[in-house]
Design a protein around this motif. Structure first.
Motif, PDB file in Angstrom:
ATOM      1  N   ARG A 158      16.859 -17.609  50.181  1.00  0.00           N
ATOM      2  CA  ARG A 158      15.926 -16.760  50.932  1.00  0.00           C
ATOM      3  C   ARG A 158      14.544 -17.400  50.958  1.00  0.00           C
ATOM      4  O   ARG A 158      13.849 -17.399  51.990  1.00  0.00           O
ATOM      5  CB  ARG A 158      15.863 -15.377  50.287  1.00  0.00           C
ATOM      6  CG  ARG A 158      15.114 -14.335  51.126  1.00  0.00           C
ATOM      7  CD  ARG A 158      15.034 -12.996  50.398  1.00  0.00           C
ATOM      8  NE  ARG A 158      16.350 -12.509  50.011  1.00  0.00           N
ATOM      9  CZ  ARG A 158      16.537 -11.436  49.240  1.00  0.00           C
ATOM     10  NH1 ARG A 158      15.493 -10.767  48.770  1.00  0.00           N
ATOM     11  NH2 ARG A 158      17.749 -11.041  48.941  1.00  0.00           N
ATOM     12  N   ALA A 159      14.143 -17.984  49.830  1.00  0.00           N
ATOM     13  CA  ALA A 159      12.852 -18.675  49.776  1.00  0.00           C
ATOM     14  C   ALA A 159      12.863 -19.906  50.683  1.00  0.00           C
ATOM     15  O   ALA A 159      11.872 -20.205  51.357  1.00  0.00           O
ATOM     16  CB  ALA A 159      12.534 -19.074  48.336  1.00  0.00           C
ATOM     17  N   MET A 160      13.989 -20.606  50.728  1.00  0.00           N
ATOM     18  CA  MET A 160      14.118 -21.765  51.619  1.00  0.00           C
ATOM     19  C   MET A 160      13.961 -21.348  53.080  1.00  0.00           C
ATOM     20  O   MET A 160      13.258 -22.003  53.853  1.00  0.00           O
ATOM     21  CB  MET A 160      15.483 -22.432  51.437  1.00  0.00           C
ATOM     22  CG  MET A 160      15.662 -23.201  50.159  1.00  0.00           C
ATOM     23  SD  MET A 160      17.301 -23.968  50.135  1.00  0.00           S
ATOM     24  CE  MET A 160      17.258 -24.798  48.552  1.00  0.00           C
ATOM     25  N   ARG A 161      14.634 -20.260  53.455  1.00  0.00           N
ATOM     26  CA  ARG A 161      14.574 -19.807  54.857  1.00  0.00           C
ATOM     27  C   ARG A 161      13.146 -19.453  55.245  1.00  0.00           C
ATOM     28  O   ARG A 161      12.739 -19.646  56.398  1.00  0.00           O
ATOM     29  CB  ARG A 161      15.510 -18.618  55.061  1.00  0.00           C
ATOM     30  CG  ARG A 161      16.985 -18.992  55.051  1.00  0.00           C
ATOM     31  CD  ARG A 161      17.860 -17.864  55.569  1.00  0.00           C
ATOM     32  NE  ARG A 161      17.806 -16.699  54.705  1.00  0.00           N
ATOM     33  CZ  ARG A 161      18.593 -16.528  53.632  1.00  0.00           C
ATOM     34  NH1 ARG A 161      19.464 -17.471  53.298  1.00  0.00           N
ATOM     35  NH2 ARG A 161      18.504 -15.449  52.890  1.00  0.00           N
ATOM     36  N   LEU A 162      12.380 -18.926  54.283  1.00  0.00           N
ATOM     37  CA  LEU A 162      10.983 -18.607  54.552  1.00  0.00           C
ATOM     38  C   LEU A 162      10.225 -19.878  54.942  1.00  0.00           C
ATOM     39  O   LEU A 162       9.377 -19.856  55.849  1.00  0.00           O
ATOM     40  CB  LEU A 162      10.355 -17.967  53.314  1.00  0.00           C
ATOM     41  CG  LEU A 162       9.001 -17.274  53.495  1.00  0.00           C
ATOM     42  CD1 LEU A 162       9.139 -16.066  54.404  1.00  0.00           C
ATOM     43  CD2 LEU A 162       8.434 -16.851  52.145  1.00  0.00           C
ATOM     44  N   VAL A 163      10.539 -20.976  54.286  1.00  0.00           N
ATOM     45  CA  VAL A 163       9.913 -22.264  54.613  1.00  0.00           C
ATOM     46  C   VAL A 163      10.382 -22.739  55.983  1.00  0.00           C
ATOM     47  O   VAL A 163       9.589 -23.168  56.828  1.00  0.00           O
ATOM     48  CB  VAL A 163      10.249 -23.318  53.533  1.00  0.00           C
ATOM     49  CG1 VAL A 163       9.749 -24.699  53.955  1.00  0.00           C
ATOM     50  CG2 VAL A 163       9.640 -22.916  52.197  1.00  0.00           C
ATOM     51  N   PHE A 169       1.638 -23.373  55.866  1.00  0.00           N
ATOM     52  CA  PHE A 169       1.799 -23.527  54.423  1.00  0.00           C
ATOM     53  C   PHE A 169       2.213 -22.195  53.801  1.00  0.00           C
ATOM     54  O   PHE A 169       1.529 -21.179  53.969  1.00  0.00           O
ATOM     55  CB  PHE A 169       0.497 -24.021  53.809  1.00  0.00           C
ATOM     56  CG  PHE A 169       0.526 -24.129  52.325  1.00  0.00           C
ATOM     57  CD1 PHE A 169       1.410 -24.992  51.702  1.00  0.00           C
ATOM     58  CD2 PHE A 169      -0.330 -23.380  51.539  1.00  0.00           C
ATOM     59  CE1 PHE A 169       1.453 -25.096  50.321  1.00  0.00           C
ATOM     60  CE2 PHE A 169      -0.309 -23.475  50.166  1.00  0.00           C
ATOM     61  CZ  PHE A 169       0.588 -24.344  49.553  1.00  0.00           C
ATOM     62  N   VAL A 170       3.353 -22.183  53.110  1.00  0.00           N
ATOM     63  CA  VAL A 170       3.858 -20.985  52.433  1.00  0.00           C
ATOM     64  C   VAL A 170       3.690 -21.194  50.930  1.00  0.00           C
ATOM     65  O   VAL A 170       4.192 -22.171  50.372  1.00  0.00           O
ATOM     66  CB  VAL A 170       5.338 -20.732  52.759  1.00  0.00           C
ATOM     67  CG1 VAL A 170       5.833 -19.498  52.015  1.00  0.00           C
ATOM     68  CG2 VAL A 170       5.541 -20.571  54.266  1.00  0.00           C
ATOM     69  N   THR A 171       2.977 -20.299  50.272  1.00  0.00           N
ATOM     70  CA  THR A 171       2.743 -20.446  48.834  1.00  0.00           C
ATOM     71  C   THR A 171       3.923 -19.909  48.035  1.00  0.00           C
ATOM     72  O   THR A 171       4.729 -19.107  48.536  1.00  0.00           O
ATOM     73  CB  THR A 171       1.469 -19.707  48.407  1.00  0.00           C
ATOM     74  OG1 THR A 171       1.691 -18.285  48.535  1.00  0.00           O
ATOM     75  CG2 THR A 171       0.276 -20.124  49.249  1.00  0.00           C
ATOM     76  N   ALA A 172       4.016 -20.333  46.780  1.00  0.00           N
ATOM     77  CA  ALA A 172       5.073 -19.854  45.896  1.00  0.00           C
ATOM     78  C   ALA A 172       4.939 -18.349  45.665  1.00  0.00           C
ATOM     79  O   ALA A 172       5.939 -17.631  45.539  1.00  0.00           O
ATOM     80  CB  ALA A 172       5.026 -20.607  44.569  1.00  0.00           C
ATOM     81  N   SER A 173       3.708 -17.835  45.622  1.00  0.00           N
ATOM     82  CA  SER A 173       3.497 -16.400  45.422  1.00  0.00           C
ATOM     83  C   SER A 173       4.020 -15.603  46.607  1.00  0.00           C
ATOM     84  O   SER A 173       4.650 -14.549  46.442  1.00  0.00           O
ATOM     85  CB  SER A 173       2.008 -16.115  45.219  1.00  0.00           C
ATOM     86  OG  SER A 173       1.527 -16.736  44.038  1.00  0.00           O
ATOM     87  N   GLU A 174       3.788 -16.111  47.838  1.00  0.00           N
ATOM     88  CA  GLU A 174       4.297 -15.435  49.038  1.00  0.00           C
ATOM     89  C   GLU A 174       5.815 -15.433  49.045  1.00  0.00           C
ATOM     90  O   GLU A 174       6.443 -14.414  49.380  1.00  0.00           O
ATOM     91  CB  GLU A 174       3.767 -16.142  50.285  1.00  0.00           C
ATOM     92  CG  GLU A 174       2.272 -15.965  50.507  1.00  0.00           C
ATOM     93  CD  GLU A 174       1.744 -16.855  51.614  1.00  0.00           C
ATOM     94  OE1 GLU A 174       0.683 -16.519  52.187  1.00  0.00           O
ATOM     95  OE2 GLU A 174       2.380 -17.895  51.904  1.00  0.00           O
ATOM     96  N   ALA A 175       6.421 -16.548  48.662  1.00  0.00           N
ATOM     97  CA  ALA A 175       7.881 -16.630  48.628  1.00  0.00           C
ATOM     98  C   ALA A 175       8.452 -15.689  47.573  1.00  0.00           C
ATOM     99  O   ALA A 175       9.472 -15.018  47.803  1.00  0.00           O
ATOM    100  CB  ALA A 175       8.317 -18.066  48.348  1.00  0.00           C
ATOM    101  N   ARG A 177       7.142 -12.875  46.451  1.00  0.00           N
ATOM    102  CA  ARG A 177       7.054 -11.495  46.933  1.00  0.00           C
ATOM    103  C   ARG A 177       8.151 -11.205  47.947  1.00  0.00           C
ATOM    104  O   ARG A 177       8.755 -10.129  47.937  1.00  0.00           O
ATOM    105  CB  ARG A 177       5.682 -11.241  47.560  1.00  0.00           C
ATOM    106  CG  ARG A 177       4.556 -11.071  46.557  1.00  0.00           C
ATOM    107  CD  ARG A 177       3.326 -10.449  47.196  1.00  0.00           C
ATOM    108  NE  ARG A 177       2.779 -11.298  48.269  1.00  0.00           N
ATOM    109  CZ  ARG A 177       1.892 -12.260  48.072  1.00  0.00           C
ATOM    110  NH1 ARG A 177       1.441 -12.513  46.845  1.00  0.00           N
ATOM    111  NH2 ARG A 177       1.437 -12.977  49.081  1.00  0.00           N
ATOM    112  N   ALA A 178       8.447 -12.155  48.848  1.00  0.00           N
ATOM    113  CA  ALA A 178       9.481 -11.960  49.856  1.00  0.00           C
ATOM    114  C   ALA A 178      10.861 -11.822  49.227  1.00  0.00           C
ATOM    115  O   ALA A 178      11.737 -11.160  49.779  1.00  0.00           O
ATOM    116  CB  ALA A 178       9.477 -13.123  50.849  1.00  0.00           C
ATOM    117  N   CYS A 179      11.037 -12.434  48.052  1.00  0.00           N
ATOM    118  CA  CYS A 179      12.328 -12.370  47.356  1.00  0.00           C
ATOM    119  C   CYS A 179      12.380 -11.245  46.327  1.00  0.00           C
ATOM    120  O   CYS A 179      13.418 -11.051  45.677  1.00  0.00           O
ATOM    121  CB  CYS A 179      12.610 -13.702  46.655  1.00  0.00           C
ATOM    122  SG  CYS A 179      12.805 -15.103  47.775  1.00  0.00           S
ATOM    123  N   GLY A 180      11.263 -10.528  46.159  1.00  0.00           N
ATOM    124  CA  GLY A 180      11.222  -9.455  45.178  1.00  0.00           C
ATOM    125  C   GLY A 180      11.266  -9.953  43.752  1.00  0.00           C
ATOM    126  O   GLY A 180      11.812  -9.293  42.861  1.00  0.00           O
TER     127      GLY A 180
END
Length: 279
Positions: A158-163, A169-175, A177-180
């Motif tokens: 899910r974090a990969m798809r966000l990228v 630029f997608v931060t680790a914190s944003e990823a 949160r998106a993954c809960g």
């Protein structure tokens, strides 16, 4: 021939059938002979050169989720991704006594190409697992076994798809949160499954995408950098040079020259075939 470093999302598994192939990584290089395998991880910068021609090789590009989701009830602790996620100089090698087995599998792969598409694909999956199994079986310094948890990889995916779905630029914190998830938990899982941090993964994706645009379009380099979230041109230049071993402008020029060489080579070979057929 001269070469630049390349990197791609697919995992890479190569078999040397004849000759000798040198594989180059950012931190060093290694020579592979007949019956040996080389590996590349996700977006791992790499290059190659033939040292003993003619060199006959088989290269398999593997979709990472294929290995991450491979699970056998009898041996749930096997981590099929592990050889691809450790540093290049810590990866398993093929013992000399098993190289004949690797060459046998390589011949089976070649023969399988004449089968129907469905059976050829299934057979290739099995052959690849057999090759990785030989490496794992002889790997004396492999990471401690862990139980395969498919749900963990789904979160990493899910974090990969966000990228993949963003050019910025997608931060680790944003990823996270998106993954809960907590940021530290996502970081641990991501590094465990991919061999790199989330930030490094996201950066390599953007640089790799920019390289593809440089090859395929005439867009100015500054525009390409901006398209992939690099507001600072100097940051783009440093990142690109770090992974590809040359500047963006040199990469574009050398890629075009390489394409012209390939077209010329194919044209020459086609002419030779026509002459042969004419005889």
């Amino acid at each position: 021939q001269q070469f630049e470093f390349d990197m791609h999302y697919s995992l890479e598994l190569g078999i040397v059938v004849d000759g000798q192939m040198d594989r180059y990584y950012r931190e060093g290089n290694h020579s592979y002979r007949a019956g040996e395998l080389w590996l590349c991880g996700m977006w791992e910068p790499h290059g190659w050169a033939v040292q003993v021609p003619p060199s006959n090789v088989i290269v398999c590009f593997l979709y990472p989720p294929f290995l991450a989701r491979t699970f056998f009830q009898e041996a749930p602790e096997i981590n099929w991704l592990a050889p691809f996620t450790v540093p290049w100089n810590a990866r398993p090698t093929i013992p000399e006594a098993r190289r004949k087995d690797v060459l046998r599998i390589a011949e089976d792969i070649r023969k399988d190409q004449s089968r129907s598409a469905d059976f050829s694909t299934v057979s290739l999956h099995l052959r690849v697992l057999e090759l990785i199994g030989i490496m794992l079986d002889s790997w004396r310094t492999q990471p401690a076994p862990r139980r395969h948890v498919r749900e963990d990889y789904e979160l990493v995916g899910r974090a990969m798809r966000l990228v993949f779905e963003s050019t910025t630029f997608v931060t680790a914190s944003e990823a996270a949160r998106a993954c809960g998830l907590n940021r530290n938990v996502l970081s641990r899982l991501f590094t465990e499954y991919t061999g790199m941090s989330f930030a490094e993964f996201a950066l390599r994706y953007r640089v790799s995408s920019a390289a593809e645009q440089l090859r395929k379009t005439e867009e100015p380099i500054k525009a390409v950098a901006a398209n992939w979230g690099f507001s600072d041109a100097s940051h783009f230049f440093r990142s690109f040079t770090k992974f590809y071993g040359c500047s963006p402008s040199d990469y574009r020029r050398n890629s075009r020259m390489a394409e012209e060489r390939i077209l010329l080579s194919n044209s020459t070979l086609a002419g030779e075939r026509l002459l042969l057929l004419g005889r």
